[in-house]
Scaffold this active site. Structure first.
Site, PDB file in Angstrom:
ATOM      1  N   ARG A 101      55.818 -12.905  16.976  1.00 11.00           N
ATOM      2  CA  ARG A 101      57.280 -13.050  17.103  1.00 11.00           C
ATOM      3  C   ARG A 101      57.636 -14.417  17.687  1.00 11.00           C
ATOM      4  O   ARG A 101      56.928 -14.894  18.576  1.00 11.00           O
ATOM      5  CB  ARG A 101      57.839 -11.960  18.019  1.00 11.00           C
ATOM      6  CG  ARG A 101      57.782 -10.574  17.406  1.00 11.00           C
ATOM      7  CD  ARG A 101      58.218  -9.514  18.395  1.00 11.00           C
ATOM      8  NE  ARG A 101      57.234  -8.463  18.471  1.00 11.00           N
ATOM      9  CZ  ARG A 101      57.191  -7.551  19.427  1.00 11.00           C
ATOM     10  NH1 ARG A 101      58.067  -7.568  20.405  1.00 11.00           N
ATOM     11  NH2 ARG A 101      56.270  -6.615  19.408  1.00 11.00           N
ATOM     12  N   HIS A 127      59.618  -2.781  27.413  1.00  8.77           N
ATOM     13  CA  HIS A 127      58.406  -2.652  28.247  1.00  8.77           C
ATOM     14  C   HIS A 127      58.751  -2.177  29.665  1.00  8.77           C
ATOM     15  O   HIS A 127      57.983  -2.398  30.607  1.00  8.77           O
ATOM     16  CB  HIS A 127      57.670  -4.005  28.415  1.00  8.77           C
ATOM     17  CG  HIS A 127      57.022  -4.546  27.175  1.00  8.77           C
ATOM     18  ND1 HIS A 127      57.016  -5.890  26.889  1.00  8.77           N
ATOM     19  CD2 HIS A 127      56.364  -3.949  26.171  1.00  8.77           C
ATOM     20  CE1 HIS A 127      56.377  -6.101  25.751  1.00  8.77           C
ATOM     21  NE2 HIS A 127      55.968  -4.920  25.285  1.00  8.77           N
ATOM     22  N   GLU A 163      51.354   3.007  31.074  1.00  4.48           N
ATOM     23  CA  GLU A 163      52.662   3.546  30.699  1.00  4.48           C
ATOM     24  C   GLU A 163      52.619   5.062  30.545  1.00  4.48           C
ATOM     25  O   GLU A 163      53.572   5.759  30.882  1.00  4.48           O
ATOM     26  CB  GLU A 163      53.117   2.887  29.384  1.00  4.48           C
ATOM     27  CG  GLU A 163      53.510   1.435  29.588  1.00  4.48           C
ATOM     28  CD  GLU A 163      53.507   0.601  28.326  1.00  4.48           C
ATOM     29  OE1 GLU A 163      52.412   0.257  27.846  1.00  4.48           O
ATOM     30  OE2 GLU A 163      54.594   0.315  27.808  1.00  4.48           O
ATOM     31  N   GLY A 218      50.967  -9.068  26.258  1.00  4.14           N
ATOM     32  CA  GLY A 218      50.137  -8.480  25.210  1.00  4.14           C
ATOM     33  C   GLY A 218      50.549  -9.127  23.904  1.00  4.14           C
ATOM     34  O   GLY A 218      51.063 -10.244  23.899  1.00  4.14           O
ATOM     35  N   ASP A 268      45.781 -12.990  17.556  1.00  9.52           N
ATOM     36  CA  ASP A 268      44.954 -12.420  18.624  1.00  9.52           C
ATOM     37  C   ASP A 268      44.507 -13.537  19.565  1.00  9.52           C
ATOM     38  O   ASP A 268      43.869 -14.502  19.125  1.00  9.52           O
ATOM     39  CB  ASP A 268      43.755 -11.694  18.004  1.00  9.52           C
ATOM     40  CG  ASP A 268      43.032 -10.862  19.027  1.00  9.52           C
ATOM     41  OD1 ASP A 268      42.596 -11.412  20.069  1.00  9.52           O
ATOM     42  OD2 ASP A 268      42.904  -9.641  18.810  1.00  9.52           O
ATOM     43  N   ASN A 298      43.162  -9.492  30.862  1.00  5.89           N
ATOM     44  CA  ASN A 298      41.815  -9.898  30.430  1.00  5.89           C
ATOM     45  C   ASN A 298      41.553 -11.376  30.262  1.00  5.89           C
ATOM     46  O   ASN A 298      40.431 -11.753  29.917  1.00  5.89           O
ATOM     47  CB  ASN A 298      41.484  -9.208  29.098  1.00  5.89           C
ATOM     48  CG  ASN A 298      41.357  -7.716  29.247  1.00  5.89           C
ATOM     49  OD1 ASN A 298      40.473  -7.255  29.963  1.00  5.89           O
ATOM     50  ND2 ASN A 298      42.238  -6.978  28.608  1.00  5.89           N
ATOM     51  N   ARG A 318      57.812   9.053  24.681  1.00  3.41           N
ATOM     52  CA  ARG A 318      58.218   7.658  24.857  1.00  3.41           C
ATOM     53  C   ARG A 318      59.271   7.310  23.810  1.00  3.41           C
ATOM     54  O   ARG A 318      59.083   7.542  22.615  1.00  3.41           O
ATOM     55  CB  ARG A 318      57.020   6.748  24.671  1.00  3.41           C
ATOM     56  CG  ARG A 318      57.422   5.304  24.751  1.00  3.41           C
ATOM     57  CD  ARG A 318      56.362   4.376  24.267  1.00  3.41           C
ATOM     58  NE  ARG A 318      56.867   3.013  24.380  1.00  3.41           N
ATOM     59  CZ  ARG A 318      56.516   2.043  23.554  1.00  3.41           C
ATOM     60  NH1 ARG A 318      55.686   2.275  22.568  1.00  3.41           N
ATOM     61  NH2 ARG A 318      57.013   0.845  23.711  1.00  3.41           N
ATOM     62  N   ASN A 358      53.621   9.481  22.021  1.00  4.16           N
ATOM     63  CA  ASN A 358      54.242   8.215  21.627  1.00  4.16           C
ATOM     64  C   ASN A 358      54.210   8.198  20.094  1.00  4.16           C
ATOM     65  O   ASN A 358      53.176   7.927  19.487  1.00  4.16           O
ATOM     66  CB  ASN A 358      53.420   7.067  22.221  1.00  4.16           C
ATOM     67  CG  ASN A 358      54.016   5.717  21.923  1.00  4.16           C
ATOM     68  OD1 ASN A 358      54.969   5.590  21.143  1.00  4.16           O
ATOM     69  ND2 ASN A 358      53.458   4.694  22.527  1.00  4.16           N
ATOM     70  N   LYS A 373      50.432   8.825  19.210  1.00  2.16           N
ATOM     71  CA  LYS A 373      49.426   8.702  20.281  1.00  2.16           C
ATOM     72  C   LYS A 373      49.669   9.827  21.266  1.00  2.16           C
ATOM     73  O   LYS A 373      50.824  10.144  21.547  1.00  2.16           O
ATOM     74  CB  LYS A 373      49.603   7.383  21.032  1.00  2.16           C
ATOM     75  CG  LYS A 373      49.048   6.194  20.313  1.00  2.16           C
ATOM     76  CD  LYS A 373      49.093   4.985  21.248  1.00  2.16           C
ATOM     77  CE  LYS A 373      49.126   3.725  20.414  1.00  2.16           C
ATOM     78  NZ  LYS A 373      49.834   2.628  21.024  1.00  2.16           N
ATOM     79  N   GLY A 424      52.997  -8.052  22.062  1.00  2.00           N
ATOM     80  CA  GLY A 424      54.400  -8.177  22.438  1.00  2.00           C
ATOM     81  C   GLY A 424      54.369  -8.547  23.918  1.00  2.00           C
ATOM     82  O   GLY A 424      53.553  -8.001  24.665  1.00  2.00           O
TER      83      GLY A 424
HETATM   84  P1  ADP Z   1      50.206  -4.575  22.330  1.00  6.41           P
HETATM   85  O1  ADP Z   1      50.220  -3.267  23.094  1.00  6.41           O
HETATM   86  O2  ADP Z   1      51.497  -5.333  22.377  1.00  6.41           O
HETATM   87  O3  ADP Z   1      49.605  -4.507  20.967  1.00  6.41           O
HETATM   88  P2  ADP Z   1      48.060  -5.301  24.151  1.00  6.41           P
HETATM   89  O4  ADP Z   1      48.593  -5.135  25.513  1.00  6.41           O
HETATM   90  O5  ADP Z   1      47.078  -4.311  23.640  1.00  6.41           O
HETATM   91  O6  ADP Z   1      49.237  -5.547  23.123  1.00  6.41           O
HETATM   92  O7  ADP Z   1      47.394  -6.765  24.106  1.00  6.41           O
HETATM   93  C1  ADP Z   1      46.839  -7.263  22.944  1.00  6.41           C
HETATM   94  C2  ADP Z   1      46.536  -8.755  23.136  1.00  6.41           C
HETATM   95  O8  ADP Z   1      45.694  -8.920  24.281  1.00  6.41           O
HETATM   96  C3  ADP Z   1      45.822  -9.346  21.944  1.00  6.41           C
HETATM   97  O9  ADP Z   1      46.419 -10.538  21.512  1.00  6.41           O
HETATM   98  C4  ADP Z   1      44.453  -9.626  22.482  1.00  6.41           C
HETATM   99  O10 ADP Z   1      43.900 -10.752  21.917  1.00  6.41           O
HETATM  100  C5  ADP Z   1      44.679  -9.864  23.951  1.00  6.41           C
HETATM  101  N1  ADP Z   1      43.428  -9.637  24.652  1.00  6.41           N
HETATM  102  C6  ADP Z   1      42.774  -8.475  24.829  1.00  6.41           C
HETATM  103  N2  ADP Z   1      41.583  -8.702  25.478  1.00  6.41           N
HETATM  104  C7  ADP Z   1      41.506 -10.045  25.676  1.00  6.41           C
HETATM  105  C8  ADP Z   1      40.534 -10.929  26.262  1.00  6.41           C
HETATM  106  N3  ADP Z   1      39.398 -10.461  26.768  1.00  6.41           N
HETATM  107  N4  ADP Z   1      40.814 -12.249  26.290  1.00  6.41           N
HETATM  108  C9  ADP Z   1      41.954 -12.736  25.767  1.00  6.41           C
HETATM  109  N5  ADP Z   1      42.891 -11.964  25.196  1.00  6.41           N
HETATM  110  C10 ADP Z   1      42.680 -10.654  25.143  1.00  6.41           C
END
Ligand code: ADP
Length: 399
Positions: free
Chosen positions: A240, A179, A383, A209, A282, A334, A90, A7, A14, A211
């Site tokens: 965004r 996605h 993915e 996430g 975040d 999560n 990817r 990727n 990656k 995104g």
């Molecule tokens: P991307 O690939 O788009 O960067 P991810 O799928 O890695 O995104 O997701 C990142 C987001 O998931 C972040 O905003 C992060 O805060 C949230 N996140 C990860 N773990 C937790 C958790 N335990 N509780 C709440 N949000 C979480």
């Protein structure tokens, strides 16, 4: 069969090396700050992480280094580089040209380059990765897997915008969706976990996430999705803005004297839950701040949950029913709080989650109650495995 998944981003690569017999990751890692000072290769094998600072001027050097590490006596997992049977890449944008993954040849590369305009930040570095691999691993099948491909099954009435049709013909302005690899993976996995055929299921997949996007999947085919011409449309995301009234753009140009770059920066980097909360993009920070009583953090979370809920409602209507709702990606996997906020009030649609089961984090779990008409699952996305599987299937025909 051993498959390397790459990727390639603007300054990063990656990688994951799969043994497809056991669908197992042999080694993985990330090369960061390519072409910049402080470039670093982070390599993981047997759960052990090591970082190596080195000079990495370009993608070709980065990929050579990755391959060197994979055969290294101490850090490697291969005796010889010839053990790599195929490479899966990817790619973010396949336009309307690619409805599925393809074996890369000069014609495919040429078409991908024509799509640069649609994904100026994402497609060029991916092509650099492909060209480096073609040079370093000649004769090894290379496969392109597109984020947009899964959504190519959307009907025209779902992908056309209310703009003059000529703009669609001239520039390809339409909904593409992104996605796709993740939506496809969790939809397939959801059907497997239910023990039912994908063909008979109506599924909504929520990839939440940084995104974030949602897809409506009918009989295994994407019929609608929240991201559009670019990954800016849809939900209010980390940074965004998602859907806004398009007139806000011209209003801001006039009032604030913003130009194209300023607006791109504003809508892509400074908006979303970051812009609303004024605190963070975040969701962990926002949940923490909200617990401490920070009102705009709570407001940002409320906006996000409300957006997701509205899309679920819209997609139940688009699908004409629902069998399975899936949460995936960082937040979806999560955050019990966000899942509960999204699902609360949707009981009349047959979506009822179990508070205790919903405490699950980061693992495949059914979180709906026994009497919930719609099953609700948390499914960690994968993915890379999906890319490896597509690559294996396509490469098997030419090896
Ligand atoms: P991307 O690939 O788009 O960067 P991810 O799928 O890695 O995104 O997701 C990142 C987001 O998931 C972040 O905003 C992060 O805060 C949230 N996140 C990860 N773990 C937790 C958790 N335990 N509780 C709440 N949000 C979480």
């Amino acid at each position: 069969m051993k498959i390397l998944v790459l990727n390639s981003g603007s300054s990063s690569v990656k990688y994951q090396l799969f043994d497809m017999q056991q669908e197992m990751v042999l080694a993985k890692g990330l090369v960061e700050r390519i072409g910049l000072e402080g470039a670093v290769l982070n390599h993981q094998k047997d759960g052990e992480k090591r970082s190596f600072q080195m000079d990495i001027p370009d993608h070709s050097t980065a990929i050579k280094m990755v391959l060197d590490f994979l055969v290294d006596n101490e850090h490697g997992v291969l005796g010889n580089i010839d053990e790599i049977n195929a490479v899966g890449h990817r790619l973010v944008h396949g336009g309307s040209e690619f409805a599925r993954s393809v074996l890369i040849d000069s014609k495919v590369l040429e078409t991908v380059k024509k799509l640069y305009e649609l994904a100026p930040l994402h497609n060029p570095p991916a092509v650099k990765g492909i060209e480096a691999c073609l040079a370093i691993l000649p004769g090894v099948p290379q496969v392109a897997v597109f984020d947009t491909a899964f959504h190519q099954t959307m009907p025209p009435y779902a992908y056309l915008y209310g703009l003059p049709y000529e703009l669609y013909e001239k520039y390809g302005i339409r909904r593409y969706g992104f996605h796709g690899t993740s939506h496809k993976y969790v939809a397939q996995r959801g059907a497997e976990l239910l023990g039912r055929s994908l063909k008979e299921l109506k599924i909504i997949t929520c990839h939440l996430g940084n995104g974030a996007s949602i897809a409506a999947v009918n009989g295994g085919r994407s019929v609608d999705t929240s991201m559009g011409f670019t990954p800016l449309e849809g939900l209010t995301m980390g940074t965004r803005c998602g859907i806004i009234d398009p007139a806000i753009v011209t209003f801001l140009m006039e009032k604030e004297g913003l130009d194209v770059d300023d607006l791109n920066e504003l809508m892509n980097k400074k908006s979303g839950v970051l812009g609303i909360s004024g605190v963070s993009s975040d969701f962990r920070d926002l949940e923490q701040k909200a617990r401490e009583g920070h009102q705009r953090s709570q407001l940002a979370l409320d906006v996000f949950a409300y957006d997701v809920k509205k899309y679920i409602g819209a997609y139940v209507a688009a699908l004409g029913g629902l069998d399975l709702l899936v949460f995936t990606a960082g937040l979806g996997e999560n955050s019990p709080e966000m899942r509960e906020a999204v699902c609360s009030g949707l009981e009349y649609l047959g979506i009822i989650i179990d508070r205790d089961k919903n405490q699950a984090r980061g693992k495949e779990t059914e979180i709906s109650t026994g009497n919930s008409k719609v099953k609700v699952f948390v499914i960690p996305t994968n993915e890379e495995l999906m890319i490896a599987k597509d690559t294996q299937e396509i490469a098997a025909d030419v090896i």
